[in-house]
Scaffold this motif. Structure first.
Motif, PDB file in Angstrom:
ATOM      1  N   ALA A  42       0.829  -1.204   0.000  1.00 19.53           N
ATOM      2  CA  ALA A  42       0.000   0.000   0.000  1.00 19.53           C
ATOM      3  C   ALA A  42       0.867   1.258   0.000  1.00 19.53           C
ATOM      4  N   LEU A  43       1.929   1.237   0.792  1.00 19.21           N
ATOM      5  CA  LEU A  43       2.789   2.425   0.845  1.00 19.21           C
ATOM      6  C   LEU A  43       3.503   2.633  -0.489  1.00 19.21           C
ATOM      7  N   VAL A  44       4.032   1.540  -1.026  1.00 21.49           N
ATOM      8  CA  VAL A  44       4.754   1.660  -2.294  1.00 21.49           C
ATOM      9  C   VAL A  44       3.825   2.182  -3.387  1.00 21.49           C
ATOM     10  N   LEU A  45       2.608   1.660  -3.391  1.00 21.21           N
ATOM     11  CA  LEU A  45       1.639   2.117  -4.382  1.00 21.21           C
ATOM     12  C   LEU A  45       1.172   3.528  -4.086  1.00 21.21           C
ATOM     13  N   GLY A  46       0.931   3.770  -2.820  1.00 20.39           N
ATOM     14  CA  GLY A  46       0.228   4.995  -2.451  1.00 20.39           C
ATOM     15  C   GLY A  46       1.095   6.231  -2.469  1.00 20.39           C
ATOM     16  N   ILE A  47       2.339   6.105  -1.996  1.00 18.76           N
ATOM     17  CA  ILE A  47       3.156   7.308  -1.870  1.00 18.76           C
ATOM     18  C   ILE A  47       3.197   8.075  -3.182  1.00 18.76           C
ATOM     19  N   LEU A  91      -2.352  11.204  -7.920  1.00 17.18           N
ATOM     20  CA  LEU A  91      -2.766  11.115  -9.313  1.00 17.18           C
ATOM     21  C   LEU A  91      -4.276  11.176  -9.442  1.00 17.18           C
ATOM     22  N   ARG A  92      -4.706  11.422 -10.676  1.00 13.74           N
ATOM     23  CA  ARG A  92      -6.125  11.356 -10.979  1.00 13.74           C
ATOM     24  C   ARG A  92      -6.667   9.960 -10.697  1.00 13.74           C
ATOM     25  N   GLY A  93      -7.961   9.879 -10.420  1.00 19.98           N
ATOM     26  CA  GLY A  93      -8.579   8.615 -10.050  1.00 19.98           C
ATOM     27  C   GLY A  93      -8.362   7.497 -11.048  1.00 19.98           C
ATOM     28  N   ASP A  94      -8.540   7.787 -12.347  1.00 26.85           N
ATOM     29  CA  ASP A  94      -8.422   6.677 -13.298  1.00 26.85           C
ATOM     30  C   ASP A  94      -6.968   6.263 -13.472  1.00 26.85           C
ATOM     31  N   TYR A  95      -6.029   7.167 -13.216  1.00 25.80           N
ATOM     32  CA  TYR A  95      -4.622   6.767 -13.240  1.00 25.80           C
ATOM     33  C   TYR A  95      -4.354   5.793 -12.105  1.00 25.80           C
ATOM     34  N   LEU A  96      -4.916   6.092 -10.943  1.00 30.02           N
ATOM     35  CA  LEU A  96      -4.738   5.188  -9.808  1.00 30.02           C
ATOM     36  C   LEU A  96      -5.271   3.809 -10.171  1.00 30.02           C
ATOM     37  N   ALA A  97      -6.398   3.794 -10.890  1.00 34.72           N
ATOM     38  CA  ALA A  97      -6.990   2.521 -11.300  1.00 34.72           C
ATOM     39  C   ALA A  97      -6.001   1.728 -12.141  1.00 34.72           C
TER      40      ALA A  97
END
Lengths: 317, 459, 328
Positions: C79-84, C89-95
């Motif tokens: 989660a940290l690696v992904l989240g930091i 980013l924009r929502g769809d980029y996060l997707a």
């Protein structure tokens, strides 16, 4: 207009960037460029403590962008500014807010799927229950919650929204949402509120009471800086007016005198800007809301550096 | 044996049911309530391989099996579906290896009341480390797997390169493979990019449009019996028609209802799931060969390439050229780019945005269909999940090039193609898609506008 | 037709460990999406990491509590690696980033390069990591029958897995209920609505999103552990489709509700079982073969997801006024 503030500002020179007797906010050399266009290029600006200062200018003058920069919602290409003597350049928006400078938005950001009361509670500061672990233990935050609720009720009462407290914010009219946003901003007792076009989209019946609230804030000791592009709106309540055009600060002065300034006339007329066309304060609530809904639906650009109007908002993809 | 080895997404059904099963080591006879999976394992010399452990894993049950004195093993299962059979290579008799380690584990489709086979031939691995006389890209010597029923995956565009060090012949080979794969990927991705550009929609069902092209080509060549070119053309036309229909039936109404982009994105996921299982429903989970005959290899310097791949790339280049011409030089093409740039402004300047979007869906789906046909030829087969396997690579390509810019999709696809194939040289080939995905993530983090996109004013 | 068998099969799904695992995964996703509005399309990645973390450390001889901590730790790190980097980013980029990251976990996990650790694509056999968990069971070995259900007490697909799985679901529901009605949950709801507004009110939006991502991921990793208890750790069965089923379950039951994920999971698996068993009884195999009936079930899932999102995005338990899927 309060007589004492006006008199404090009486001796101030009517030059852009004039020094104030007791500035709460001082900005220097703030620039922001988008591609080749310079949206903001402000050499020096001081905002007097305890006064209502209006930031006016035609559409596209860079008022909202300057607002975004000062409140940490956008990053400048250069510049520094202090708030109550504290450096705020590069400080994230949330910290700016916690430092006592709270803003509202041109396109109202009432959280429409939360109730009016929840909106208000969200504005409060120092709620220990907003920390993950404390949230699990209600006794740690219930007392503060009661204080917050009492305060929210008092503010809602003042803004004539108390009977709506359990309604979803989305069900309010455009003007009521503006009121709610302002009331919410006051929950944390800010030293300075920054209102981005508080009158936009508000029907004339509510305009008067809004103006009254703004004056009430000043009388309660809060500094107010607000953006507006219609001179007539600000004439009655502001103690001081700063005029922007094409990103620069072109004039400053008391509301009575500044309109006569040739630089201001130039800004509004010379730049071929029509003061009124495309001005969303003239749009009916419905149209404004539709535009807002469209802007939301497009949902492209996050509202960092809030655009000057819904049209530009849509264009930014 | 080079084609279609590993299985990237063999998950078909993930239903759960309650009843645990004891491992069945004795011989198994299918009943109407159960089925058997089994086979015989023999050493390279043809002797029975005794005591080899296997695990049969399905959705709701996992059964262990061991080969008996005759080299036979079997496992009884109680529900139909896809099973993964894994051979524990450590239990093989000393000195024995799987002839094709990439086919371990393998997947098997099971029908109740029947027996299904899962064979694991032993012997020297057929693909030696990097010798150049080893037919590399596209797999010309493809012999269908012993029981082709259980191969839903299309993970291996060029399974030729495994092991071995870096030498220039391999680099050349992989570079060519990367260019070929990238060109075909571009064909498939342009539609994804155009649709994102004009509507803002990240279409997770775009992979299924690609699959559709491959499947239609398979149906018209193998079932109807038409010549390849004709069935390819029909496949593309039908794929384009499906794009038109999709926009008319789903996306246009959703835009009219002002359904949010996130919602539409989830709808595309629902559509992708639906289409994948519709394909499986009618065509099963196995791989489908568009052309049955083994492809002819061409030898250019140190590089081998199949005729099918050459023709596919030729078609792709011509079509991509035509698309570029359309976008740059025709009125409608310019209108399309205008919509992509700024729909509101385009609408205000008299462009019928909805008609452009309909056109984009049609053209995009047609191109994806063509991408599917050519990809199916290049990979030597298609399957229900060909597109979904490629989907994230397409997203990587499109993002890398700059979301919504058609030319960016071309450039991005080539880069991704090269990355996928060249990364074979340094990382295990079954990880090479991961490299492309890492690039996707890095691009989104560091330069979300892509390599060709321009930094834009936000807000 | 044997209705008793069909009904007991369907009812069996309601309490199956898989149903509990998916309910738990959906509760985690609910923290991401329902409460905070984060488009996490990599929930299966969290589950797979949890499963690997638990299984590998158990195989290495670690006690149960340590293995569970490892599973949780894996998801926190993920989660940290992904989240930091991505939470800005924009929502769809996060997707796209989350879906790609989950794929990377799976591709790396199934790679032959890691055969010694993860067992490559064949995964890790259940017997190799179940022992510590089963030893903890207070029951004696054997089987028990309650009503129409007969399961082993402790062996893989057991009452013990069911009890622990559903106890975890209950705990997670309690946690979500507490948080949903706390000031913390209020801030998350605000972020879901409009994060700039919340930022303007002095809340550290990034920090809250990170907390939500970690919390939901941790719940996801526990779901992964529950999921692999009655089976093996198989990377390919924990790929994108799994994430999509979790989404379907969440949207079916109702995002941003306490019991939505649980109801969604029960309905989802029971309905699939119903389609499968009734289909086998009623439809002659000349019309639909057994695996086609199963595929038909998944087609129904896909269509349901589409219709749900369009016509009832709030799901069964949600309040339309409170939730619309509208993430920036």
């Amino acid at each position: 207009m309060s007589a004492e503030t006006t008199s404090t500002l009486a001796g101030v020179s009517q030059e852009p960037g004039a020094a104030k007797p007791d500035p709460i906010l001082v900005a220097d050399d703030v620039t922001r460029r988008f591609g080749g266009m310079t949206a903001v290029d402000v050499g020096h600006l001081e905002v007097q403590r305890g006064a209502i200062t209006a930031l006016i200018g035609p559409n596209g003058a860079g008022k909202t962008t300057l607002f975004n920069l000062l409140t940490g919602f956008d990053q400048p290409n250069s510049g520094r500014w202090t708030f109550e003597g504290r450096q705020l350049a590069g400080v994230p928006a949330a910290k700016v807010s916690r430092a006592g400078m709270v803003r509202t938005f041109q396109l109202t950001k009432a959280l429409s799927r939360m109730t009016v009361m929840e909106n208000m509670r969200l504005g409060a500061s120092d709620q220990p229950g907003e920390r993950l672990l404390q949230a699990l233990v209600p006794p740690l935050w219930k007392p503060r919650e009661r204080e917050i609720t009492a305060k929210a009720e008092e503010l809602l009462e003042r803004f004539k929204l108390l009977e709506k407290k359990d309604d979803f914010a989305g069900s309010l009219s455009g003007g009521q949402r503006k009121l709610l946003e302002m009331a919410r901003a006051l929950m944390s007792d800010p030293t300075m509120v920054m209102l981005d076009e508080p009158m936009a989209g508000v029907n004339p019946a509510l305009t008067q009471s809004l103006l009254g609230h703004i004056q009430g804030l000043r009388d309660g000791g809060t500094t107010v800086l607000f953006v507006e592009h219609d001179m007539h709106m600000v004439r009655h309540i502001s103690d001081w007016v700063a005029v922007m055009a094409e990103g620069r600060l072109v004039a400053e002065g008391p509301p009575g005198g500044v309109m006569a300034n040739p630089a201001v006339v130039d800004a509004y007329l010379g730049a071929h800007h029509d003061t009124d066309l495309g001005d969303d304060s003239l749009l009916s609530d419905e149209v404004a809301e539709q535009l807002e809904a469209e802007a939301e639906a497009e949902a492209e650009a996050r509202s960092h550096g809030q655009a000057e109007g819904p049209q530009t908002d849509e264009g930014d993809r | 044996m080079l084609a279609l080895l590993a299985v990237l997404v063999p998950t078909s059904a993930t239903a759960a049911s309650g009843l645990p099963l004891a491992a069945a080591t004795e011989a198994c006879a299918p009943t109407p309530e159960s089925a058997c999976i089994g086979g015989t394992i023999r050493t390279a010399a043809g002797e029975p391989a005794v005591g080899v452990a296997l695990q049969v894993a399905g959705v709701d049950e996992t059964v262990d099996a061991t080969t008996g004195p005759d080299g036979r093993w079997s496992a009884a299962v109680t529900s139909a579906g896809t099973y993964t059979v894994t051979l524990d290579a450590a239990t093989l008799p000393a000195g024995e290896t799987l002839r094709d380690p990439a086919q371990n584990p393998r997947t098997v489709e099971v029908t109740l009341g029947q027996s299904a086979g899962a064979l694991f031939p032993l012997g020297a691995p057929s693909t030696g480390g990097g010798d150049t006389d080893d037919p590399p890209s596209g797999g010309e010597s493809t012999t269908p797997a012993p029981e082709a029923s259980g191969e839903p995956g299309l993970d291996s565009p060029s399974p030729g390169a495994r092991g071995g060090g870096i030498n220039w012949d391999r680099v050349a080979q992989q570079t060519v493979a990367g260019l070929v794969f990238g060109t075909l990927l571009a064909l498939a991705s342009v539609g994804l990019s155009l649709i994102f550009g004009t509507t803002g929609l990240s279409n997770f069902a775009h992979g299924e449009q690609v699959t559709l092209g491959g499947i239609l080509a398979y149906l018209f060549t193998q079932v109807v019996g038409l010549p390849l070119l004709l069935s390819g053309a029909i496949a593309v036309v039908l794929a384009a028609a499906s794009g038109w229909l999709q926009d008319a039936v789903i996306w246009h109404p959703l835009r009219k209802r002002r359904v949010g982009m996130t919602q539409q994105l989830i709808v595309t996921i629902g559509l992708a799931i639906t289409l994948q299982y519709v394909y499986q429903f009618f065509l099963g989970g196995s791989s489908l060969r568009i052309v049955r005959s083994n492809p002819q290899a061409v030898n250019i310097g140190p590089v081998y390439i199949t005729q099918q791949s050459l023709i596919s790339v030729g078609i792709a280049v011509v079509v991509l050229g035509a698309v570029s011409y359309f976008l740059l030089a025709t009125r409608i093409g310019r209108a399309t780019r205008a919509v992509s740039d700024n729909p509101a402004l385009a609408a205000a300047s008299g462009i019928t945005v909805d008609r452009i979007i309909r056109l984009v869906w049609t053209v995009g789906a047609g191109l994806a269909g063509l991408g599917g046909v050519t990809m199916g030829l290049y990979l030597n087969a298609t399957a229900w999940n060909m597109g979904s396997t490629l989907l994230l690579l397409m997203f990587a390509a499109v993002t890398l090039g700059g979301l919504g810019t058609a030319f960016g999709a071309l450039a991005g696809s080539i880069v991704i193609g090269l990355v996928v194939e060249l990364s074979n040289l340094v990382i295990p080939s079954d990880m090479r898609y991961a490299g492309a995905l890492v690039i996707l993530i890095l691009v989104l983090l560091l330069r979300p506008q892509g390599i060709l996109g321009r930094a834009e004013r936000i807000g | 037709m044997d209705w008793t068998r069909i009904l007991s099969n369907v009812a069996g799904e309601l309490i199956a460990p898989t149903t509990a695992a998916y309910a738990l995964a959906a509760i985690g996703l609910n923290v991401h999406f329902g409460l905070t509005g984060l488009l996490n399309f990599g929930q299966a990645g969290f589950m797979l990491l949890g499963a690997y973390g638990f299984a590998i450390s158990t195989i290495a001889g670690w006690p149960l509590w340590a293995a569970v901590l490892v599973a949780i730790g894996c998801s926190v790190v993920f989660a940290l690696v992904l989240g930091i980097p991505t939470l800005k980013l924009r929502g769809d980029y996060l997707a796209i980033v989350t879906i790609a990251a989950a794929e990377i976990v799976r591709i790396v996990g199934r790679s032959t390069a890691l055969t010694n650790l993860t067992g490559a694509s064949s995964g890790l056999r259940g017997d190799s990591y179940k022992e510590t968990f089963q030893e903890l069971s207070p029951f004696d070995d054997g089987t028990s029958t309650i009503g129409p259900f007969t399961y082993a007490n402790n062996a893989s697909n057991s009452w013990w897995v069911r009890i622990v799985g559903w106890a975890l679901v209950l705990l997670a529901c309690l946690l979500i209920w507490r948080l949903l009605n706390s000031p913390w949950g209020r801030v998350l709801k605000g972020i879901r609505e409009d994060e700039d507004a919340v930022r303007s009110l002095g809340k550290n939006v990034y920090g809250y999103k990170m907390q939500a991502l970690v919390l939901g991921g941790v719940i996801g990793s526990l779901a992964g552990v529950v999921y692999v208890m009655p089976r093996a750790v198989q990377p390919d069965s924990m790929g994108r489709p799994m994430t999509f089923w979790v989404w379907t379950i969440l949207l079916l039951g109702g995002a941003a509700t306490v019991f939505g994920p649980v109801l969604g999971s029960m309905l989802f698996w029971a309905a699939l079982m119903l389609i499968k068993t009734v289909g086998r009884e009623l439809i002659p195999s000349t019309v639909m073969r057994a695996e086609q009936i199963e595929q038909f079930g998944w087609i129904v899932v896909g269509v349901t997801l589409m219709l749900l999102v369009i016509f009832r995005p709030q799901g069964i338990l949600g309040d339309k006024k409170e939730l619309a899927i509208n993430v920036r």
